[in-house]
Scaffold this motif. Structure first.
Motif, short mmCIF file in Angstrom:
data_model
loop_
_atom_site.label_atom_id
_atom_site.label_comp_id
_atom_site.label_asym_id
_atom_site.label_seq_id
_atom_site.Cartn_x
_atom_site.Cartn_y
_atom_site.Cartn_z
N PRO A 1 1.08 -1.37 0.04
CA PRO A 1 -0.04 0.09 -0.04
C PRO A 1 0.74 1.11 0.01
CG PRO A 1 -0.97 -1.65 1.61
CD PRO A 1 0.52 -2.24 0.99
N LEU A 2 1.82 1.49 0.75
CA LEU A 2 2.77 2.54 0.85
C LEU A 2 3.48 2.91 -0.49
CD1 LEU A 2 4.43 1.98 4.50
CD2 LEU A 2 2.75 3.58 3.72
N GLU A 3 3.99 1.80 -1.29
CA GLU A 3 4.38 1.87 -2.69
C GLU A 3 3.39 2.38 -3.38
OE1 GLU A 3 6.12 -2.04 -3.26
OE2 GLU A 3 7.98 -1.62 -2.18
N MET A 4 2.14 1.75 -3.50
CA MET A 4 1.07 2.24 -4.14
C MET A 4 0.89 3.67 -4.32
SD MET A 4 -2.84 0.84 -4.30
CE MET A 4 -4.15 1.72 -5.25
N MET A 5 0.86 4.17 -2.78
CA MET A 5 0.68 5.71 -2.81
C MET A 5 2.06 6.32 -3.43
SD MET A 5 -2.13 6.27 -1.15
CE MET A 5 -2.57 4.56 -2.03
N ARG B 1 -10.33 -5.67 3.93
CA ARG B 1 -9.32 -5.23 4.68
C ARG B 1 -8.26 -4.76 3.81
NH1 ARG B 1 -4.93 -7.44 4.55
NH2 ARG B 1 -5.84 -9.60 3.78
N GLU B 2 -8.06 -5.42 2.47
CA GLU B 2 -7.24 -4.71 1.62
C GLU B 2 -7.20 -3.49 1.16
OE1 GLU B 2 -5.30 -9.16 -0.41
OE2 GLU B 2 -6.52 -7.82 -1.67
N PHE B 3 -8.56 -3.00 0.85
CA PHE B 3 -8.73 -1.77 0.66
C PHE B 3 -8.79 -1.16 2.12
CE2 PHE B 3 -11.69 1.96 0.39
CZ PHE B 3 -11.69 2.35 -0.61
N MET B 4 -8.75 -1.38 3.15
CA MET B 4 -8.39 -0.64 4.12
C MET B 4 -6.86 -0.45 4.32
SD MET B 4 -11.14 -1.92 7.08
CE MET B 4 -12.89 -1.08 7.23
N CYS B 5 -6.39 -1.41 4.09
CA CYS B 5 -4.71 -1.34 3.93
C CYS B 5 -4.38 0.00 3.04
CB CYS B 5 -4.18 -2.52 3.39
SG CYS B 5 -4.21 -3.85 4.44
N ILE B 6 -4.94 0.24 1.74
CA ILE B 6 -4.79 1.19 1.16
C ILE B 6 -5.01 2.47 1.88
CG2 ILE B 6 -5.17 2.51 -1.20
CD1 ILE B 6 -5.77 -0.43 -2.25
N VAL B 7 -6.18 2.50 2.35
CA VAL B 7 -6.44 3.68 3.06
C VAL B 7 -5.64 4.21 4.30
CG1 VAL B 7 -8.42 4.72 4.41
CG2 VAL B 7 -9.01 3.24 2.47
N SER C 1 -13.54 -4.12 13.21
CA SER C 1 -12.68 -5.38 13.05
C SER C 1 -11.67 -5.42 12.15
CB SER C 1 -13.59 -6.35 13.57
OG SER C 1 -14.26 -6.72 12.44
N ARG C 2 -12.04 -5.09 10.88
CA ARG C 2 -11.23 -5.12 9.70
C ARG C 2 -10.12 -3.99 9.77
NH1 ARG C 2 -15.92 -7.48 8.13
NH2 ARG C 2 -15.59 -9.54 7.12
N TRP C 3 -10.75 -2.99 10.17
CA TRP C 3 -9.77 -1.75 10.31
C TRP C 3 -8.62 -1.98 11.13
CZ3 TRP C 3 -8.13 2.38 7.82
CH2 TRP C 3 -7.60 3.44 8.24
N LYS C 4 -8.78 -2.72 12.18
CA LYS C 4 -7.55 -3.08 13.20
C LYS C 4 -6.60 -4.20 12.61
CE LYS C 4 -10.28 -1.88 17.31
NZ LYS C 4 -10.75 -2.35 18.63
N ARG C 5 -7.23 -4.99 11.60
CA ARG C 5 -6.43 -5.61 11.16
C ARG C 5 -5.47 -5.23 9.73
NH1 ARG C 5 -10.75 -9.29 11.42
NH2 ARG C 5 -10.96 -9.13 9.24
N ALA C 6 -5.76 -4.02 9.35
CA ALA C 6 -5.40 -3.71 8.05
C ALA C 6 -4.12 -2.98 8.59
CB ALA C 6 -6.15 -2.40 7.48
N SER C 7 -2.98 -3.07 7.46
CA SER C 7 -1.68 -2.51 7.68
C SER C 7 -1.17 -1.69 6.32
CB SER C 7 -0.72 -3.61 7.97
OG SER C 7 0.60 -3.03 7.86
N SER C 8 -0.62 -0.63 6.28
CA SER C 8 -0.12 -0.01 5.32
C SER C 8 1.23 -0.56 4.74
CB SER C 8 0.07 1.54 5.74
OG SER C 8 1.26 1.59 6.61
N ALA C 9 1.74 -1.36 5.64
CA ALA C 9 3.08 -1.95 5.01
C ALA C 9 2.99 -3.12 4.09
CB ALA C 9 3.91 -2.41 6.17
N SER C 10 1.54 -3.84 4.08
CA SER C 10 1.57 -4.88 3.39
C SER C 10 0.06 -5.22 3.16
CB SER C 10 2.26 -6.10 3.93
OG SER C 10 1.93 -7.32 3.20
N PHE C 11 -0.24 -5.94 1.97
CA PHE C 11 -1.57 -6.48 1.71
C PHE C 11 -1.90 -7.92 2.22
CE2 PHE C 11 -0.87 -3.61 -1.97
CZ PHE C 11 -2.11 -2.81 -1.82
N ALA C 12 -0.76 -8.69 2.80
CA ALA C 12 -0.84 -9.64 3.44
C ALA C 12 -1.73 -9.90 4.75
CB ALA C 12 0.48 -10.38 3.75
N PRO C 13 -2.74 -10.52 4.85
CA PRO C 13 -3.47 -10.46 6.18
C PRO C 13 -2.65 -10.84 7.45
CG PRO C 13 -3.75 -12.80 4.96
CD PRO C 13 -2.91 -11.80 4.36
#
Length: 536
Positions: A288-292, A317-323, A519-531
């Protein structure tokens, strides 16, 4: 079917005219047959020279059977029979309305509402006892966030992504010229910008897919210098990164070498001696960070034009990673297009077309509320695409969170598509989805370009009428509570009850876990799309 066989009936009529004409020298009664076939020959000559009907240009004489059969069927069966969308490609009603609006034909029908008004799930818009008359039907939305130097004032209804290669040169030309006449935008699709896009002069949304066609180096990687040159064109108004497509999310694509013409190769920047492959994911970024960072790079290279991305929502969750990456970098796209899984494609595996990806209404609602949840909704415009044909489709999408709508199917109908479902065979009977120069000759560009503009104008008029009937002056005023639906007999609910706007900032405050957002927002990470776990 070869080009010659398509003209066989016409040639036979001409041959029988000569044969029976000569035979009449010995048997005078044969002159009657000669006159009959002469008349059919004249019909065939008219068919191949007229510009209104692509079917007749490609199938002279015999093509009239299609129109005869349409007239034989009762009108009610032709246009308004309830259709099972799992069994037919698209309802006859939708095609009929598009054709009528494209041809400036009256689209009103007698005897009231179709039977589905009595069915569970029926939807409608509420109207006002004090309707308004809307004179200016050119509804617009300005797209461009804080970092955008060249915002685009877009129509609320534009042509969705369809590539040159998937569509014929004549189809691309007609669509773009129609967009120029009507003052709306034409998404290029991921196949690059061809000369047919440029000759039309219509506003372009330049889509960049995983193959980076038109802006790639010899190894298929993104070429920044080439992109800067292409994006500098004034005709290019916005840049759209394609992450996934509704009809086949998670899949790339292949254009066989046999279908690659010199013009397609030039537009895409690919060789002609091998298949043209679109990978399933991007090589320019993987987190996600590289995408930004890539979004910022494209905005800078384009001189500050609006840059966004398109996707079909999959793992939420992946969309939330981007956010999350947007918040951490303070880099936001200028727009996001949500593509519903009901969107079309020239070819997709049946399981993907039917059962992979999130439908538009759910995907749009989720993206809209996620952005509201982090106070970014005002900075990012939302587009919607996926089987949006009628003015009601547009109004519903705007009510549920979209700022504008794209349509591929509607505009394909306007240039003559009959959904023969032969897109992948190169044998499209109307010249829309083929690279066969003889077949695409049937699509007469000036005639179809005007129909594209007509369809857009008449659809905007219908949208204005619905907006005015609701007592409003702009369709952007539609909200979920304007949408009603029957849950079951005697029970109706509002769109707000089913698809509510979540409170602004609720994800940052962590105070509302309705529908599982938090609950999904808490699992989302900007560093990776991996769950972090198996939750999606």
């Amino acid at each position: 079917m070869s080009n010659w066989i398509r003209f066989l009936a016409f040639f036979l009529c001409a041959a029988f005219t000569v044969a029976f004409g000569l035979g009449a020298i010995w048997a005078p009664w044969l002159i009657i047959l000669a006159l009959v076939f002469a008349a059919l020959t004249l019909v065939g000559i008219r068919d191949v020279t007229q510009t209104s009907h692509a079917i007749l240009r490609n199938y002279p004489v015999i093509g009239h059977l299609r129109f005869m059969l349409e007239h034989i069927r009762p009108e009610v069966r032709q246009y308004f029979v309830e259709s099972d969308e799992d069994e037919v490609p698209f309802s006859r009603e939708a095609r009929a309305i598009v054709y009528q609006r494209a041809k400036n034909v009256e689209d009103k029908r007698p005897f009231g509402t179709k039977k589905s008004v009595n069915a569970s799930g029926y939807q409608w818009l509420t109207h006002s006892i004090q309707p308004r008359k809307i004179e200016d039907k050119d509804f617009r939305v300005q797209i461009g966030g804080p970092a955008c130097l060249k915002p685009y004032n877009a129509s609320v209804y534009n042509i969705s992504a369809m590539s040159f290669g998937a569509l014929s040169a004549n189809a691309i030309s007609a669509l773009n010229r129609g967009a120029k006449i009507g003052g709306f935008a034409h998404d290029t699709g991921e196949g690059g910008i061809s000369r047919y896009h440029r000759e039309g002069g219509g506003d372009l949304i330049f889509e960049i897919g995983t193959g980076y066609f038109g802006v790639r180096d010899e190894h298929g990687n993104f070429d920044p210098d080439l992109f800067a040159k292409v994006a500098a064109d004034d005709q290019v108004k916005m840049i759209e990164i394609k992450l996934s497509q509704g009809a086949k999310p998670g899949q790339g694509g292949v254009l066989p070498a046999s279908k690659i013409t010199p013009e397609i190769a030039a537009a895409r920047g690919v060789p002609m001696d091998r298949d043209c492959v679109s990978p399933s994911s991007h090589s320019a970024f993987s987190t996600p960070l590289e995408m930004m960072a890539f979004i910022k790079q494209l905005r800078d290279l384009s001189g500050g034009k609006p840059v966004g991305f398109k996707l079909c929502i999959g793992h939420r969750r992946e969309f939330m990673c981007i956010v999350r990456a947007m918040l951490e970098t303070d880099i936001t796209p200028d727009f996001i297009v949500i593509d519903g899984k009901e969107g079309g494609t020239g070819a997709a595996p049946l399981e993907f077309a039917n059962h992979m990806g999130m439908p538009l209404v759910e995907g749009l609602t989720f993206a809209h509320n996620t952005l509201r949840g982090v106070n970014l909704r005002d900075r990012i415009k939302l587009g919607a695409s996926g089987k949006l044909i009628h003015a009601f489709d547009i109004a519903r999408a705007l009510a549920l969170g979209a700022d504008w709508v794209n349509s591929a199917r509607g505009f394909m109908f306007s240039i003559g598509c009959i959904q023969a479902q032969a897109c992948h065979t190169n044998h499209c009977p109307t010249g829309v989805a083929t690279q066969d120069p003889v077949r695409q000759r049937a699509l007469v560009v000036p005639d179809k370009a005007q129909r594209v503009a007509n369809f857009h104008r008449n659809t905007m008029k219908a949208l204005a009428d619905m907006t005015g009937a609701a007592g409003m002056t702009h369709p952007s005023s539609f909200l979920p509570h304007h949408l009603m639906m029957r849950e079951k007999d005697g029970v109706m609910i509002t769109g707000h009850e089913v698809y509510p706007y979540m409170p602004e900032g609720f994800l940052l405050r962590e105070d509302d876990d309705r529908f599982g957002y938090l609950s999904r927002w808490k699992r989302a990470s900007s560093a990776s799309f991996a769950p972090f776990d198996l939750g999606i």
